[in-house]
Motif scaffolding. Sequence first.
Motif, mmCIF file in Angstrom:
data_model
loop_
_atom_site.group_PDB
_atom_site.id
_atom_site.type_symbol
_atom_site.label_atom_id
_atom_site.label_comp_id
_atom_site.label_asym_id
_atom_site.label_seq_id
_atom_site.Cartn_x
_atom_site.Cartn_y
_atom_site.Cartn_z
ATOM 1 N N GLU A 24 -26.173 -13.734 11.620
ATOM 2 C CA GLU A 24 -24.719 -13.563 11.391
ATOM 3 C C GLU A 24 -24.124 -13.698 9.916
ATOM 4 O O GLU A 24 -23.407 -13.014 9.626
ATOM 5 N N ASN A 25 -25.049 -14.458 9.166
ATOM 6 C CA ASN A 25 -24.703 -14.401 7.664
ATOM 7 C C ASN A 25 -25.027 -13.041 6.956
ATOM 8 O O ASN A 25 -24.086 -12.674 6.176
ATOM 9 N N VAL A 26 -26.059 -12.306 7.351
ATOM 10 C CA VAL A 26 -26.117 -10.934 6.682
ATOM 11 C C VAL A 26 -25.244 -10.081 7.390
ATOM 12 O O VAL A 26 -24.556 -9.212 6.563
ATOM 13 N N ILE A 27 -24.949 -9.858 8.710
ATOM 14 C CA ILE A 27 -23.851 -9.224 9.413
ATOM 15 C C ILE A 27 -22.440 -9.296 8.727
ATOM 16 O O ILE A 27 -21.807 -8.242 8.282
ATOM 17 N N GLN A 28 -22.107 -10.682 8.944
ATOM 18 C CA GLN A 28 -20.669 -10.948 8.557
ATOM 19 C C GLN A 28 -20.431 -10.896 7.124
ATOM 20 O O GLN A 28 -19.257 -10.914 6.506
ATOM 21 N N ARG A 29 -21.494 -10.842 6.301
ATOM 22 C CA ARG A 29 -21.182 -10.597 4.747
ATOM 23 C C ARG A 29 -20.342 -9.418 4.496
ATOM 24 O O ARG A 29 -19.840 -9.100 3.652
ATOM 25 N N TYR A 30 -20.580 -8.402 5.331
ATOM 26 C CA TYR A 30 -20.064 -6.808 5.297
ATOM 27 C C TYR A 30 -19.227 -6.256 6.266
ATOM 28 O O TYR A 30 -18.635 -5.585 6.314
ATOM 29 N N ASN A 60 -16.559 -7.517 9.304
ATOM 30 C CA ASN A 60 -15.503 -8.525 9.644
ATOM 31 C C ASN A 60 -15.570 -8.661 11.285
ATOM 32 O O ASN A 60 -14.873 -8.011 11.911
ATOM 33 N N ILE A 61 -16.486 -9.320 11.631
ATOM 34 C CA ILE A 61 -16.636 -9.373 13.183
ATOM 35 C C ILE A 61 -17.009 -10.743 13.347
ATOM 36 O O ILE A 61 -17.717 -11.636 12.771
ATOM 37 N N ASP A 62 -16.317 -11.517 14.515
ATOM 38 C CA ASP A 62 -16.739 -12.928 14.833
ATOM 39 C C ASP A 62 -17.890 -13.112 15.735
ATOM 40 O O ASP A 62 -18.573 -12.047 16.110
ATOM 41 N N SER A 63 -18.470 -14.279 15.766
ATOM 42 C CA SER A 63 -19.688 -14.630 16.262
ATOM 43 C C SER A 63 -19.924 -14.096 17.609
ATOM 44 O O SER A 63 -21.044 -13.454 18.081
ATOM 45 N N GLY A 64 -18.643 -14.435 18.548
ATOM 46 C CA GLY A 64 -18.616 -14.047 19.974
ATOM 47 C C GLY A 64 -18.827 -12.462 20.219
ATOM 48 O O GLY A 64 -19.557 -12.299 20.815
ATOM 49 N N THR A 65 -17.969 -11.750 19.396
ATOM 50 C CA THR A 65 -18.246 -10.450 19.365
ATOM 51 C C THR A 65 -19.531 -9.825 19.172
ATOM 52 O O THR A 65 -20.078 -9.015 19.846
ATOM 53 N N LEU A 66 -20.199 -10.338 18.036
ATOM 54 C CA LEU A 66 -21.314 -9.713 17.570
ATOM 55 C C LEU A 66 -22.355 -10.109 18.722
ATOM 56 O O LEU A 66 -23.498 -9.287 18.839
ATOM 57 N N GLN A 67 -22.395 -11.308 19.273
ATOM 58 C CA GLN A 67 -23.280 -11.747 20.301
ATOM 59 C C GLN A 67 -23.055 -10.904 21.743
ATOM 60 O O GLN A 67 -24.261 -10.410 22.096
ATOM 61 N N SER A 68 -21.936 -10.196 21.863
ATOM 62 C CA SER A 68 -21.652 -9.395 22.890
ATOM 63 C C SER A 68 -22.258 -8.103 22.584
ATOM 64 O O SER A 68 -22.564 -7.326 23.660
ATOM 65 N N LYS A 69 -22.417 -7.730 21.190
ATOM 66 C CA LYS A 69 -22.738 -6.324 20.941
ATOM 67 C C LYS A 69 -24.488 -6.368 20.706
ATOM 68 O O LYS A 69 -24.801 -5.306 20.329
ATOM 69 N N THR A 70 -25.144 -7.355 20.894
ATOM 70 C CA THR A 70 -26.607 -7.645 20.635
ATOM 71 C C THR A 70 -27.285 -8.262 21.816
ATOM 72 O O THR A 70 -26.383 -8.639 22.908
#
Length: 162
Positions: free
Chosen positions: A90-96, A98-108
């Motif tokens: 999340e640190n890598v993705i969210q640096r660039y 703007n996505i919350d953890s829940g949405t990122l988890q649902s897309k991976t």
Amino acid sequence: MSEASEYAAFRVLPLDETCRELNRQYILPASYKRNNLFLVDWNENDFGTLDFYDLYDLFYPRVNGGQIPYGMDDNLGVGAVYRIPEDEFENVIQRYINIDSGTLQSKTVFYPEDGTYEYKPRGFYEVEYPEYPYPEVVQYTENSDGTITLTVNVVFPYAGIV
């Protein structure tokens, strides 16, 4: 059968220096190589088919100052699969992005039981184009919220797109 190019592109109108700088700053660092950041429709309300694993590959060296430590298996017939800790991914993705953890988890592929993301390094079976598009920022708009909207023209000789 000659080696002459089928296409030649010439810029007729001069390109604004600010457009050139915006291209160098925002478009060229991500480019079109091994990611679909500029190839699919997405926004911060709907990430569409944005590939977050490719973005992890792209952003990891910039965030951590080194190459990704998760490589292909020595036995090329076996696909390596890793579980990356939640905070690292999340640190890598969210640096660039703007996505919350829940949405990122649902897309991976996310494993809540141990708080890890599944990660598979690209393999030799994944074919890349021998060429990538050449982008140019040709127009920009400075928005009232502090963001910039870029208009990008792309030349892609490999696909015959100009």
